[in-house]
Motif scaffolding. Structure first.
Motif, PDB file in Angstrom:
ATOM      1  N   MET A 198       0.884  -1.327   0.164  1.00 47.10           N
ATOM      2  CA  MET A 198      -0.029   0.048  -0.103  1.00 47.10           C
ATOM      3  C   MET A 198       0.780   1.413   0.012  1.00 47.10           C
ATOM      4  O   MET A 198       0.611   2.306  -0.733  1.00 47.10           O
ATOM      5  CB  MET A 198      -0.862   0.049   1.377  1.00 47.10           C
ATOM      6  CG  MET A 198      -2.121   1.123   1.287  1.00 47.10           C
ATOM      7  SD  MET A 198      -3.296   0.870  -0.224  1.00 47.10           S
ATOM      8  CE  MET A 198      -3.267   2.697  -0.697  1.00 47.10           C
ATOM      9  N   VAL A 199       1.866   1.367   0.932  1.00 51.65           N
ATOM     10  CA  VAL A 199       2.814   2.356   0.766  1.00 51.65           C
ATOM     11  C   VAL A 199       3.598   2.517  -0.417  1.00 51.65           C
ATOM     12  O   VAL A 199       3.854   3.785  -1.094  1.00 51.65           O
ATOM     13  CB  VAL A 199       3.937   2.411   2.092  1.00 51.65           C
ATOM     14  CG1 VAL A 199       4.826   3.489   1.967  1.00 51.65           C
ATOM     15  CG2 VAL A 199       3.053   2.201   3.281  1.00 51.65           C
ATOM     16  N   GLY A 200       3.816   1.539  -1.152  1.00 50.61           N
ATOM     17  CA  GLY A 200       4.363   1.288  -2.475  1.00 50.61           C
ATOM     18  C   GLY A 200       3.585   2.184  -3.423  1.00 50.61           C
ATOM     19  O   GLY A 200       3.879   2.931  -4.439  1.00 50.61           O
ATOM     20  N   VAL A 201       2.263   1.627  -3.447  1.00 52.57           N
ATOM     21  CA  VAL A 201       1.170   2.283  -4.278  1.00 52.57           C
ATOM     22  C   VAL A 201       1.235   3.753  -4.169  1.00 52.57           C
ATOM     23  O   VAL A 201       1.240   4.470  -5.426  1.00 52.57           O
ATOM     24  CB  VAL A 201      -0.213   1.573  -4.272  1.00 52.57           C
ATOM     25  CG1 VAL A 201      -1.181   2.474  -4.871  1.00 52.57           C
ATOM     26  CG2 VAL A 201       0.000   0.080  -4.424  1.00 52.57           C
ATOM     27  N   ALA A 202       1.084   4.153  -2.929  1.00 54.25           N
ATOM     28  CA  ALA A 202       1.005   5.592  -2.820  1.00 54.25           C
ATOM     29  C   ALA A 202       2.189   6.249  -3.395  1.00 54.25           C
ATOM     30  O   ALA A 202       1.959   7.329  -3.928  1.00 54.25           O
ATOM     31  CB  ALA A 202       0.673   5.970  -1.171  1.00 54.25           C
ATOM     32  N   ASP A 203       3.435   5.808  -3.137  1.00 51.51           N
ATOM     33  CA  ASP A 203       4.488   6.426  -3.583  1.00 51.51           C
ATOM     34  C   ASP A 203       4.553   6.470  -4.927  1.00 51.51           C
ATOM     35  O   ASP A 203       5.131   7.392  -5.564  1.00 51.51           O
ATOM     36  CB  ASP A 203       5.891   5.482  -3.203  1.00 51.51           C
ATOM     37  CG  ASP A 203       7.134   6.214  -3.364  1.00 51.51           C
ATOM     38  OD1 ASP A 203       7.239   7.315  -3.465  1.00 51.51           O
ATOM     39  OD2 ASP A 203       8.223   5.380  -3.474  1.00 51.51           O
TER      40      ASP A 203
ATOM     41  N   ARG B 252      -4.590  -0.810  -8.781  1.00 49.28           N
ATOM     42  CA  ARG B 252      -2.951  -0.460  -8.554  1.00 49.28           C
ATOM     43  C   ARG B 252      -2.353  -1.426  -7.358  1.00 49.28           C
ATOM     44  O   ARG B 252      -1.268  -1.893  -7.620  1.00 49.28           O
ATOM     45  CB  ARG B 252      -2.803   1.079  -8.402  1.00 49.28           C
ATOM     46  CG  ARG B 252      -3.102   1.898  -9.500  1.00 49.28           C
ATOM     47  CD  ARG B 252      -3.440   3.577  -8.940  1.00 49.28           C
ATOM     48  NE  ARG B 252      -3.875   4.224  -9.886  1.00 49.28           N
ATOM     49  CZ  ARG B 252      -3.206   4.914 -10.910  1.00 49.28           C
ATOM     50  NH1 ARG B 252      -1.727   4.915 -10.666  1.00 49.28           N
ATOM     51  NH2 ARG B 252      -3.523   5.659 -11.474  1.00 49.28           N
ATOM     52  N   PHE B 253      -3.302  -1.356  -6.312  1.00 47.15           N
ATOM     53  CA  PHE B 253      -2.629  -2.047  -5.192  1.00 47.15           C
ATOM     54  C   PHE B 253      -2.598  -3.574  -5.393  1.00 47.15           C
ATOM     55  O   PHE B 253      -1.552  -4.233  -5.435  1.00 47.15           O
ATOM     56  CB  PHE B 253      -3.781  -1.849  -4.031  1.00 47.15           C
ATOM     57  CG  PHE B 253      -3.648  -2.828  -2.894  1.00 47.15           C
ATOM     58  CD1 PHE B 253      -2.329  -2.542  -1.982  1.00 47.15           C
ATOM     59  CD2 PHE B 253      -4.199  -4.182  -2.704  1.00 47.15           C
ATOM     60  CE1 PHE B 253      -2.077  -3.525  -0.914  1.00 47.15           C
ATOM     61  CE2 PHE B 253      -3.963  -5.024  -1.746  1.00 47.15           C
ATOM     62  CZ  PHE B 253      -2.937  -4.526  -0.937  1.00 47.15           C
ATOM     63  N   THR B 254      -3.557  -4.187  -6.385  1.00 47.43           N
ATOM     64  CA  THR B 254      -3.536  -5.544  -6.621  1.00 47.43           C
ATOM     65  C   THR B 254      -2.552  -5.886  -7.640  1.00 47.43           C
ATOM     66  O   THR B 254      -1.698  -6.793  -7.496  1.00 47.43           O
ATOM     67  CB  THR B 254      -4.817  -5.918  -7.212  1.00 47.43           C
ATOM     68  OG1 THR B 254      -5.914  -5.404  -6.348  1.00 47.43           O
ATOM     69  CG2 THR B 254      -5.166  -7.659  -7.270  1.00 47.43           C
ATOM     70  N   GLU B 255      -2.267  -4.925  -8.658  1.00 47.97           N
ATOM     71  CA  GLU B 255      -1.152  -5.146  -9.406  1.00 47.97           C
ATOM     72  C   GLU B 255       0.072  -5.178  -8.667  1.00 47.97           C
ATOM     73  O   GLU B 255       1.160  -6.074  -8.988  1.00 47.97           O
ATOM     74  CB  GLU B 255      -1.112  -3.869 -10.420  1.00 47.97           C
ATOM     75  CG  GLU B 255      -1.764  -3.901 -11.562  1.00 47.97           C
ATOM     76  CD  GLU B 255      -1.852  -2.754 -12.446  1.00 47.97           C
ATOM     77  OE1 GLU B 255      -1.000  -2.131 -12.152  1.00 47.97           O
ATOM     78  OE2 GLU B 255      -2.782  -2.342 -12.920  1.00 47.97           O
TER      79      GLU B 255
END
Lengths: 307, 307
Positions: A198-203, B252-255
């Motif tokens: 989740m933190v990676g997605v936000a980044d 995006r999270f799932t990817e």
């Protein structure tokens, strides 16, 4: 129980080892603590803060030790055990603090000499900080310390280790290694991976700038970032060595997430409400079990987030 | 600024409304606070703890009010506005505290009479508790309160509301509603859904009994359960009304999760390590931005988890 294990060697001097040292000292439970870490800087800090002596090799550190604690990343446990094995004192106890038990047992056991007791362990305690300055004496108080004894384990050695861990405040429990790895995949490993994701997605999200994510991080995301700030090496090793259980739980997680995602898309409010109501009960259970505070927002001092 | 908005009506008397009431009183900012909630029990608690007066209808509550705060779940904002609209005083300010802004504006705006100022808002503050007893005066201190003003918003009304919110400690910022909903999908809505999901997985997992999940809840899972203990009605409405942004971020999270899952399966340790290292930086940013404490484990009192 005083000084049943007078000489302790800590191999690896991060959060767990330094907290053990502080706790053992605070309670006056051991005569001396020798430390080894690969980095000279870490050794210097340890010598200043909590070790009686540090050595330039792991082999040197364990020579006189009654208790050897392997507190290195799971991926190097085997290697370091091979290195210290010829220098272990007969009757010594070797334990580890790795977050995965099956892989550690597989890596460490073959190197343990006859007459030395290997008792795998895992303290369920930690913070998002790491390194020799991050330890504190109360880290293990009222926290679980799981031991996964091997077949034919010497009961006297087990009792000695258990007593020492209890003396630094831990609640010691024994369980089978395979079960440990599955339970931990649920309560710790998979949640960590999800938080990292989740933190990676936000980044990566360019439409929402980095600055806005940080500026407006409400509690949900804020908690995730804390989890995702943990030691990268430790967590890489956890996922690689507890692969089967983590992939199993991840598969279940994705199924469940897709179900909720579909309910959102379809506007199925009743089902969502029922799901969110059930999860509340688990939280209540954790507070009742004494494993967390019931203070709102974990007792973060309201109005003092800059502290 | 004292008493620029002397009479306040709170529609809905949960965590946010009760915290506002406590804060307004503590700072002596208003002359009187009228409250309305559907439940008679909630109204009784509010009257005892923080309201000067409660009414049996929302319409009755707003009659004399200079400021009306809609603090009900997002899904009923439109309905309640239709109910109060004929009774609003000319020049009054209506604001809301919903977590989604696009859907609230769509539901509320059509009912707002000429001469009444509707200023949508969202305080980024909360705990896992809800209800009229959960409020406290310092909830908003040093927290963001986002306002998403509509086109042609009266600047004087906006300034009055802004000053009041700042007086109870909030940092007020303005942004466009659509952007608000996307940012919040990233920093709050999607993390909450994920936390609910993970807790749900654990609950369903029969091989790992409920008891063991609770007993050994290490920090990762423990933090998720806190998030997943939030008010189910509020969160159902958030997901249903911010559907597009949440589904976008979930995709995006799932990817991203599948990529990490594959790296675990393939044993790609270097990539995992690099990923986990990057996420640390975001955490650092949040602490530097003053939106969280740097105390280990959020400053949970070590050794006092039963507190």
């Amino acid at each position: 129980m005083s000084e049943a294990l007078p000489r302790v060697a800590l191999i690896g001097l991060g959060l767990i080892a330094s907290s053990m040292a502080h706790a053992l000292r605070a309670k006056g439970l051991v005569r001396d603590i020798t430390g080894y870490a690969r980095s000279a800087e870490t050794r210097a800090v340890a010598l200043e803060l909590f070790c009686d002596r540090v050595t330039e090799s792991a082999a040197e550190a364990v020579k006189e030790a009654d208790l050897i604690v392997l507190a290195v990343p799971v991926g190097v446990m085997g290697e370091i055990t091979a290195e210290i094995a010829p220098h272990l004192k007969p009757g010594a106890i070797v334990t580890d603090v790795g977050s995965v038990k099956g892989a550690v047992i597989e890596a460490v056991s073959p190197h343990i000499p006859q007459g030395v007791h290997f008792i795998p362990g895992h303290p369920l305690a930690g913070t998002e900080y790491s390194g020799p300055r991050s330890g504190f004496a109360t880290l293990f108080e009222n926290r679980w310390w799981l031991l996964t004894p091997l077949e034919g384990q010497d009961p006297a050695a087990l009792a000695r280790l258990r007593a020492l861990l209890e003396a630094i405040g831990a609640n010691v429990d024994e369980m089978e290694a395979k079960r440990h790895d599955l339970v931990l995949a649920v309560v710790s490993h998979t949640p960590h991976l999800i938080a990292y994701t989740m933190v990676g997605v936000a980044d990566h999200l360019r439409r929402v700038t980095h600055e806005e994510v940080i500026k407006y991080s409400a509690s949900g995301f804020r908690d995730f970032t804390r989890i995702a700030a943990s030691d990268p090496t430790m967590w890489r090793d956890v996922f690689l060595t507890n692969k089967d259980a983590v992939l199993d739980i991840l598969g279940r997680f994705t199924e469940e997430l897709f179900m909720l995602q579909r309910q959102i898309r379809m506007g199925e409010g009743e089902q969502l409400h029922a799901y969110f109501s059930r999860t509340r009960a688990i939280r209540r259970g954790i507070i009742d079990a004494g494993q967390d505070t019931s203070a709102p927002d974990f007792g973060r001092a309201a109005g003092q987030p800059k502290a």
